[in-house]
Design a protein around this motif. Structure first.
Motif, PDB file in Angstrom:
ATOM      1  N   ILE A 201       0.870  -1.178   0.000  1.00 45.70           N
ATOM      2  CA  ILE A 201       0.000   0.000   0.000  1.00 45.70           C
ATOM      3  C   ILE A 201       0.906   1.226   0.000  1.00 45.70           C
ATOM      4  O   ILE A 201       1.537   1.543   1.006  1.00 45.70           O
ATOM      5  CB  ILE A 201      -0.915   0.029   1.240  1.00 45.70           C
ATOM      6  CG1 ILE A 201      -1.677  -1.290   1.392  1.00 45.70           C
ATOM      7  CG2 ILE A 201      -1.870   1.207   1.157  1.00 45.70           C
ATOM      8  CD1 ILE A 201      -2.711  -1.549   0.338  1.00 45.70           C
ATOM      9  N   TYR A 202       0.994   1.886  -1.131  1.00 38.89           N
ATOM     10  CA  TYR A 202       1.906   3.027  -1.283  1.00 38.89           C
ATOM     11  C   TYR A 202       3.304   2.684  -0.761  1.00 38.89           C
ATOM     12  O   TYR A 202       3.899   3.398   0.033  1.00 38.89           O
ATOM     13  CB  TYR A 202       1.338   4.267  -0.561  1.00 38.89           C
ATOM     14  CG  TYR A 202       0.085   4.778  -1.214  1.00 38.89           C
ATOM     15  CD1 TYR A 202       0.150   5.606  -2.338  1.00 38.89           C
ATOM     16  CD2 TYR A 202      -1.166   4.409  -0.738  1.00 38.89           C
ATOM     17  CE1 TYR A 202      -1.011   6.059  -2.956  1.00 38.89           C
ATOM     18  CE2 TYR A 202      -2.326   4.857  -1.348  1.00 38.89           C
ATOM     19  CZ  TYR A 202      -2.232   5.682  -2.468  1.00 38.89           C
ATOM     20  OH  TYR A 202      -3.388   6.131  -3.082  1.00 38.89           O
ATOM     21  N   ARG A 203       3.797   1.530  -1.234  1.00 42.51           N
ATOM     22  CA  ARG A 203       5.140   1.034  -0.938  1.00 42.51           C
ATOM     23  C   ARG A 203       5.341   0.670   0.530  1.00 42.51           C
ATOM     24  O   ARG A 203       6.471   0.534   0.987  1.00 42.51           O
ATOM     25  CB  ARG A 203       6.205   2.042  -1.377  1.00 42.51           C
ATOM     26  CG  ARG A 203       6.175   2.331  -2.869  1.00 42.51           C
ATOM     27  CD  ARG A 203       7.322   3.217  -3.286  1.00 42.51           C
ATOM     28  NE  ARG A 203       7.277   3.457  -4.731  1.00 42.51           N
ATOM     29  CZ  ARG A 203       8.166   4.197  -5.382  1.00 42.51           C
ATOM     30  NH1 ARG A 203       9.171   4.745  -4.717  1.00 42.51           N
ATOM     31  NH2 ARG A 203       8.054   4.374  -6.681  1.00 42.51           N
ATOM     32  N   ARG A 204       4.262   0.491   1.240  1.00 38.90           N
ATOM     33  CA  ARG A 204       4.350  -0.026   2.604  1.00 38.90           C
ATOM     34  C   ARG A 204       3.829  -1.456   2.619  1.00 38.90           C
ATOM     35  O   ARG A 204       2.782  -1.752   2.030  1.00 38.90           O
ATOM     36  CB  ARG A 204       3.520   0.817   3.576  1.00 38.90           C
ATOM     37  CG  ARG A 204       4.061   2.210   3.871  1.00 38.90           C
ATOM     38  CD  ARG A 204       3.188   2.824   4.953  1.00 38.90           C
ATOM     39  NE  ARG A 204       3.669   4.110   5.420  1.00 38.90           N
ATOM     40  CZ  ARG A 204       3.053   5.264   5.227  1.00 38.90           C
ATOM     41  NH1 ARG A 204       1.926   5.292   4.521  1.00 38.90           N
ATOM     42  NH2 ARG A 204       3.547   6.383   5.711  1.00 38.90           N
ATOM     43  N   ARG A 452      -6.069   1.943   0.610  1.00 39.53           N
ATOM     44  CA  ARG A 452      -5.640   2.529  -0.666  1.00 39.53           C
ATOM     45  C   ARG A 452      -6.303   3.885  -0.886  1.00 39.53           C
ATOM     46  O   ARG A 452      -5.666   4.830  -1.351  1.00 39.53           O
ATOM     47  CB  ARG A 452      -5.959   1.570  -1.806  1.00 39.53           C
ATOM     48  CG  ARG A 452      -4.998   0.394  -1.881  1.00 39.53           C
ATOM     49  CD  ARG A 452      -5.399  -0.599  -2.939  1.00 39.53           C
ATOM     50  NE  ARG A 452      -4.359  -1.614  -3.128  1.00 39.53           N
ATOM     51  CZ  ARG A 452      -4.571  -2.830  -3.581  1.00 39.53           C
ATOM     52  NH1 ARG A 452      -5.806  -3.209  -3.915  1.00 39.53           N
ATOM     53  NH2 ARG A 452      -3.575  -3.685  -3.719  1.00 39.53           N
ATOM     54  N   GLY A 455      -4.749   7.007   0.978  1.00 44.57           N
ATOM     55  CA  GLY A 455      -3.563   7.676   0.467  1.00 44.57           C
ATOM     56  C   GLY A 455      -2.318   7.389   1.278  1.00 44.57           C
ATOM     57  O   GLY A 455      -2.326   6.654   2.266  1.00 44.57           O
ATOM     58  N   ALA A 456      -1.212   8.006   0.852  1.00 43.37           N
ATOM     59  CA  ALA A 456       0.088   7.754   1.475  1.00 43.37           C
ATOM     60  C   ALA A 456       0.172   8.313   2.885  1.00 43.37           C
ATOM     61  O   ALA A 456       0.964   7.842   3.694  1.00 43.37           O
ATOM     62  CB  ALA A 456       1.203   8.348   0.614  1.00 43.37           C
ATOM     63  N   ASP A 457      -0.626   9.323   3.208  1.00 41.18           N
ATOM     64  CA  ASP A 457      -0.583   9.944   4.531  1.00 41.18           C
ATOM     65  C   ASP A 457      -1.697   9.419   5.426  1.00 41.18           C
ATOM     66  O   ASP A 457      -2.350  10.176   6.146  1.00 41.18           O
ATOM     67  CB  ASP A 457      -0.688  11.464   4.402  1.00 41.18           C
ATOM     68  CG  ASP A 457       0.467  12.048   3.617  1.00 41.18           C
ATOM     69  OD1 ASP A 457       1.614  11.675   3.905  1.00 41.18           O
ATOM     70  OD2 ASP A 457       0.219  12.856   2.707  1.00 41.18           O
TER      71      ASP A 457
END
Length: 517
Positions: A201-204, A452, A455-457
């Protein structure tokens, strides 16, 4: 969200944080005010709106609703909701070329920040507008909110690192439900493996931690997971309503699609998101379905409810009665079962005046006795029961129309099961406790989708907001899932099915029946 709310909260939190040493405990308590509109003492945040001083209370007054849980701001309805993180508010703002009016202001300090929150005036002294509520804060709440605003956007929520997102599951790993709990864990891990193999998920990476909920003493598994620090919980098995639910609410931690093994209340603003409606809601659905089919008959003659005197039976009967009265129908006639299948003798008077339909909530052996009795009287009264009571032993194979209320439905189920079987085979798993495994798979899909969209934050509050915004989401193994601000059950409806006694297979007995509000 209403445009007024955007403007209202856009001005409400335009602020810089104090420069004193951070009080981490106060900030933790202030987080609840900002994110959920509720204090750590479970009192609602209150703001007064406009000259009429209209009260806004609780979650609708939470700053995070418009500024986003991270404080980055947003744009809604063409209105810019500003960034309110400390780095944005510590600096003065000059008028920009796109401003309709002069919106310049000096940097916020502690006093001007508090004035903006409680009096609706910016750092320059200008009124923030009629849509800006004047928040009513006790002294302790003022300190807590200011302390949290100092940390806003700077410290990630528990369970979040630059490379991982950690979620937990409270599962029984031994005892009577041990195998089912182990199956749920295996499915969750396999589903997360597939997500991680595609980049996460966003590179996590998604990481799952499991606490054994079988221990009879000590803090329950959910409490231990919260102490370890998780972003959310997923797919837990609930044998009752644990005291840790208070912690989930206080911390704003979402629990995504648990399997509830007992009936429990499902609050509209709860952090717990369920997949299917509980059995009393299914009783409402049966009454709605029968009223749509032949309301005139139900106005002449009441339904019958055969139920036990325990909480489940009483809740089933109460829901059927309330739905009938809501539709201005006769309240159902109730026949209590005192002990097991005993008490069916009270049904003898139905031979002379058979009801149009009978709703049953009791033990499986009582259902079998009821069906045999009605068939011996050569009655064709339709009988409806929860799907958990369906077993070949309860189905006599006779002519009596016996229907089960089945929230997952059977339409397109073959395709779902084929896809799910392929998933199990990819990971070397086998179908065992299939209902639990399907529920775990659906839970993983819903959680991943909400993450997802966050978002990244991502924050805990972001995740909650995006779960609430989920509409008609296809889990691959269930009917479409929809949640809402005041809706915590994803599938609002069911299908009536019959059970083939010889093969044990479900057969559709109705189209999908949506639950009316």
């Amino acid at each position: 969200m209403l445009l007024g709310m955007v403007v209202l909260l856009g001005g409400a939190c335009r602020q810089e944080v104090p420069s004193t040493t951070r009080d981490l405990e106060a900030a933790k308590r202030g987080r609840s005010l900002f994110q959920r509109g509720t204090s750590a003492r479970d009192t609602p945040l209150v703001g007064q709106l406009g000259p009429e001083q209209i009260d806004l209370s609780g979650s609708v007054a939470a700053c995070a609703r418009c500024h986003t849980p991270s404080g980055r701001g947003s744009e809604e309805g063409g209105v810019e909701v500003p960034d309110i993180r400390p780095e944005a508010l510590r600096h003065p703002r000059a008028r920009t070329s796109v401003d309709v009016e002069d919106r310049s202001r000096p940097a916020y300090g502690r006093d001007t920040l508090l004035r903006a929150i409680t009096e609706g005036r910016s750092a320059s002294g200008r009124p923030l507008g009629v849509a800006m509520p004047r928040y009513v804060l006790a002294p302790a709440e003022r300190e807590e909110l200011l302390a949290y605003l100092e940390t806003l956007g700077e410290t990630p929520d528990p369970g979040i690192t630059p490379t991982t997102l950690t979620v937990g599951a409270a599962l029984p790993l031994s005892g009577r439900l041990g195998e089912a709990g182990q199956d749920v864990e295996q499915v969750l891990r396999a589903a997360f493996e597939e997500v991680n193999a595609e980049g996460g998920i966003y590179r996590r990476r998604l990481e799952l931690v499991v606490e054994d909920d079988s221990a009879p003493v000590g803090p329950d598994a959910t409490t231990r997971l919260l102490e370890r620090g998780v972003l959310a919980l997923v797919g837990s098995l609930r044998k009752g309503v644990p005291t840790s639910d208070t912690l989930l609410r206080r911390e704003g931690v979402a629990l995504v699609l648990p399997t509830a093994l007992t009936e429990e209340a499902r609050g509209s603003d709860s952090p717990i998101f369920f997949l299917y409606p509980e059995e009393p809601i299914q009783a409402r659905l049966v009454v709605q379905h029968l009223a749509r089919e032949n309301e005139s008959q139900l106005r002449r003659q009441p339904l019958a409810v055969v139920r036990t005197d325990d909480a489940a039976g009483l809740a089933w009967a109460r829901a059927a009665r309330e739905e009938a009265l809501r539709r201005e129908l006769h309240p159902p006639t109730e026949f209590p079962l005192s002990e097991g299948a005993a008490g069916l003798e009270a049904l003898q008077n139905l031979r002379q005046a058979p009801p149009p339909a009978l709703l049953y909530a009791g033990p499986p052996e009582g259902l079998k006795s009821l069906v045999e009795m009605l068939e011996s009287w050569k009655l064709a009264t339709r009988v409806y029961a929860p799907a958990r009571l369906a077993s070949p032993s309860a189905v006599t194979g006779g002519p009596l129309p016996l229907f089960f209320v089945y929230p997952p439905g059977v339409e397109a189920r073959e395709d779902h099961l084929r896809a799910f079987t392929a998933f199990l085979e990819r990971h070397g798993l086998r179908p065992r406790h299939t209902a639990f495994q399907l529920g775990a798979y659906a839970a993983s899909r819903v959680l991943v989708e909400a993450l997802r969209r966050s978002g990244a934050d991502v924050t805990r509050a972001d995740l909650m907001l995006h779960l609430e915004a989920l509409r008609d989401f296809d889990t691959g193994v269930t009917p479409p899932v929809t949640f809402g601000v005041n809706r915590r059950v994803g599938v609002q409806g069911a299908q009536l099915v019959r059970l083939d006694a010889a093969s044990g297979r479900w057969e559709a007995a109705s189209p999908w029946i949506p639950l009316s509000p």
